[in-house]
Design an enzyme around this catalytic site. Structure first.
Site, PDB file in Angstrom:
ATOM      1  CB  SER A 126     -34.153  16.158  23.355  1.00  8.30           C
ATOM      2  OG  SER A 126     -33.156  16.100  22.588  1.00  8.30           O
ATOM      3  CE  LYS A 176     -37.185  15.150  21.081  1.00 12.77           C
ATOM      4  NZ  LYS A 176     -37.284  14.298  20.006  1.00 12.77           N
ATOM      5  CG  HIS A 179     -34.330  19.117  19.115  1.00 14.35           C
ATOM      6  ND1 HIS A 179     -34.546  17.674  18.938  1.00 14.35           N
ATOM      7  CD2 HIS A 179     -33.371  19.489  19.845  1.00 14.35           C
ATOM      8  CE1 HIS A 179     -33.439  17.203  19.519  1.00 14.35           C
ATOM      9  NE2 HIS A 179     -32.696  17.867  20.209  1.00 14.35           N
ATOM     10  CG  ASN A 180     -36.288  15.184  16.654  1.00 16.83           C
ATOM     11  OD1 ASN A 180     -35.857  15.603  17.722  1.00 16.83           O
ATOM     12  ND2 ASN A 180     -37.249  14.011  16.733  1.00 16.83           N
ATOM     13  CD  GLU A 183     -31.454  14.152  16.422  1.00 18.33           C
ATOM     14  OE1 GLU A 183     -31.941  13.180  15.656  1.00 18.33           O
ATOM     15  OE2 GLU A 183     -31.931  14.576  17.468  1.00 18.33           O
TER      16      GLU A 183
END
Length: 309
Positions: A126, A176, A179-180, A183
């Site tokens: 990231s 991840k 996380h996205n 986001e």
């Protein structure tokens, strides 16, 4: 460890990673299907290979190769198909998958490579191209003994205190992926809020609003900073920016995984659906999302849509 690494895939992230490691004293050898990208990096003292076989031959054992490719077929071809790394590498070598592969694909990749004694790690990266170039945030999955051997590499790639290991094949890419998804939701709420302010009776300077939000407020963040910089660069009407928003898939994977686990993620799901619907109904909210994607990831902002409704 031997500070030598092979890197496959010279998009924005791979190129930044190669230069970052070169600056940290690593012997970096790169391969990319489009050879002109290899030649560009050779100008900086980075060694280039014309094919995978040459890349592998230029590395000392135990070899370490980091892939930064599009998830799915492109990654699978390099790793597992005839002429790929599974055939070319030796027992005890390491493959680090640094793209955004689906976490369950990591398990399959690992099983296939382990048949040849090749060690596999998955790393979610990231921070966008600037992070890859200057210090990224790394979410690392795999086996602890592999991580222990490679930790110096992860420390050199990352921003200070910006790497963390999570036990289990696929765990890094799982973290991840979520996380996205988060986001997506954060960006959606920012875009909706600024669309609301633009539509209000007040003649607000949205660049100044972003500025004050980014100086001590509760929602101060890298995203609001990029928002401020984007308004400065493109103007607050964002006339040159597309009102339709592209997506690379990780948000949708987060929703799919949540449904499998019977976990409710309404904010993330709404933000994913918005991007799909924006292809038909571009909007100012979509423009803000497109602009933010451009600011942190270098994604296209081309306004090729019909006029906004």
């Amino acid at each position: 460890m031997n500070k030598q690494i092979g890197l496959i895939g010279l998009g924005k992230m791979g190129t930044g990673l190669a230069l970052n490691l070169k600056d940290k004293g690593w012997d970096v050898i790169v391969y990319n299907r489009t050879y002109s990208k290899v030649q560009e990096l050779e100008k900086y003292g980075i060694k280039g290979a014309k094919d995978l076989k040459e890349l592998v031959s230029m590395l000392n054992g135990p070899r370490v190769i980091w892939t930064m490719l599009t998830a799915g077929e492109a990654t699978r071809a390099i790793l597992l198909e005839p002429g790929g790394l599974k055939e070319l590498l030796s027992k005890g070598d390491y493959v680090i998958e640094g793209g955004n592969s689906k976490y369950y694909e990591d398990k399959f990749n690992s099983e296939q490579l382990e048949e040849r004694g090749i060690n596999y790690m998955d790393v979610g990266v990231s921070g966008g191209p600037s992070g890859a170039r200057n210090g990224a945030c790394l979410m690392i999955g795999g086996k602890k003994n592999y991580y222990d051997y490679l930790e110096e590499l992860f420390r050199d790639v990352s921003i200070e205190n910006g790497y963390k290991f999570f036990e289990g094949i696929g765990a890094g890419h799982f973290v991840k992926m979520v996380h996205n998804g988060i986001e997506y939701g954060m960006m959606q709420s920012i875009a909706e809020g600024f669309n609301l302010m633009k539509t209000s009776e007040y003649n607000l300077n949205l660049e100044e609003v972003a500025d004050i939000y980014n100086n001590g407020s509760v929602i101060e963040s890298r995203l609001t900073k990029w928002l401020q910089e984007g308004f400065k660069l493109y103007g607050q009407n964002l006339e040159s920016v597309s009102g339709s928003v592209d997506a690379l898939g990780e948000g949708a994977w987060t929703v799919e995984t949540a449904e499998k686990l019977n976990v409710s993620v309404p904010v993330i799901k709404t933000s994913v659906n918005f991007r799909t619907e924006s292809k038909i109904n571009p909007s100012y909210t979509g423009k803000i999302l497109s602009m933010l994607r451009n600011m942190f990831g270098g994604h296209s902002i081309d306004n090729t849509n019909k006029p906004l409704n």
